[in-house]
Design an enzyme around this catalytic site. Structure first.
Site, PDB file in Angstrom:
ATOM      1  N   ASP A  72       0.848  -1.181   0.000  1.00 32.05           N
ATOM      2  CA  ASP A  72       0.000   0.000   0.000  1.00 32.05           C
ATOM      3  C   ASP A  72       0.888   1.236   0.000  1.00 32.05           C
ATOM      4  O   ASP A  72       1.997   1.206   0.542  1.00 32.05           O
ATOM      5  CB  ASP A  72      -0.938   0.025   1.208  1.00 32.05           C
ATOM      6  CG  ASP A  72      -2.090   0.985   0.984  1.00 32.05           C
ATOM      7  OD1 ASP A  72      -2.998   0.637   0.205  1.00 32.05           O
ATOM      8  OD2 ASP A  72      -2.070   2.100   1.541  1.00 32.05           O
ATOM      9  N   THR A  73       0.397   2.301  -0.606  1.00 32.27           N
ATOM     10  CA  THR A  73       1.124   3.560  -0.701  1.00 32.27           C
ATOM     11  C   THR A  73       0.215   4.696  -0.263  1.00 32.27           C
ATOM     12  O   THR A  73      -0.948   4.760  -0.679  1.00 32.27           O
ATOM     13  CB  THR A  73       1.597   3.803  -2.153  1.00 32.27           C
ATOM     14  OG1 THR A  73       2.451   2.730  -2.552  1.00 32.27           O
ATOM     15  CG2 THR A  73       2.357   5.122  -2.274  1.00 32.27           C
TER      16      THR A  73
END
Length: 191
Positions: A72-73
């Site tokens: 995830d970013t």
């Protein structure tokens, strides 16, 4: 391609391309993980939990025991977490916040199977040039920012807003190559 054979729990074409670039054989699993920040969860804890939740959801959905990578970013500016924009107005708000200053892009990567879970977090500092309202509007019209954390993609048109970075370019795109490769190797050694 080399072993180990993996799953990637992500629908992101960018993550798929980057994992392919590392030379690993993998299949894609589509998982549905609610991206909702919990009370008292800071940015680092939040992005790491999401990557872990995606890897664990992939393990639950997988048809076999291959390890699953989740990632995830998020974009963080002044402690505020900027995820994917919900509307043009939301994108405007985010891009105005980023205009003419620096922010952090945090990408967490996790790998899991039924017995083990390992994670890493990579933080990259990114500087934006000043953005005009015309820049923001035409960028939104391109369609690019609509599914990107922080409402921009460094690997596309949004790259023209970036004056410099300190850290991993690939982490800003969505999957840090060096750290992901090291994580896979460390995980493989557990077996």
């Amino acid at each position: 391609m080399s072993s180990p054979l993996l799953y990637l729990a992500s629908a992101s074409p960018r993550r798929k391309e980057l994992l392919t670039q590392l030379g690993y054989a993998f299949d894609v699993l589509r998982v549905d993980v609610a991206e909702v920040r919990q009370a008292n969860e800071n940015a680092e804890q939040y992005v790491q939990r999401l990557s872990q939740d995606k890897a664990k959801a992939g393990v639950a959905a997988a048809e076999d025991l291959r390890p699953v990578i989740g990632s995830d970013t998020i974009v963080v500016v002044d402690g505020a977490i900027l995820e994917k924009p919900k509307s043009y107005q939301d994108s405007q708000r985010m891009l105005r916040m980023l205009s003419g200053r620096n922010h952090q892009v945090m990408t967490a990567v996790s790998i899991a199977d039924g017995a083990h879970l390992l994670s890493t977090l990579v933080t990259t500092d990114v500087w934006f040039r000043d953005l005009s309202e015309s820049d923001i509007e035409s960028y939104w019209q391109s369609g690019e920012p609509q599914d990107k954390a922080g409402s921009y993609g460094i690997q596309g048109l949004g790259g023209k807003f970036v004056s410099r970075i300190e850290g991993s370019y690939f982490a800003v795109v969505g999957l840090p190559l060096y750290e992901t490769d090291q994580l896979i190797k460390e995980f493989s050694a557990l077996s």
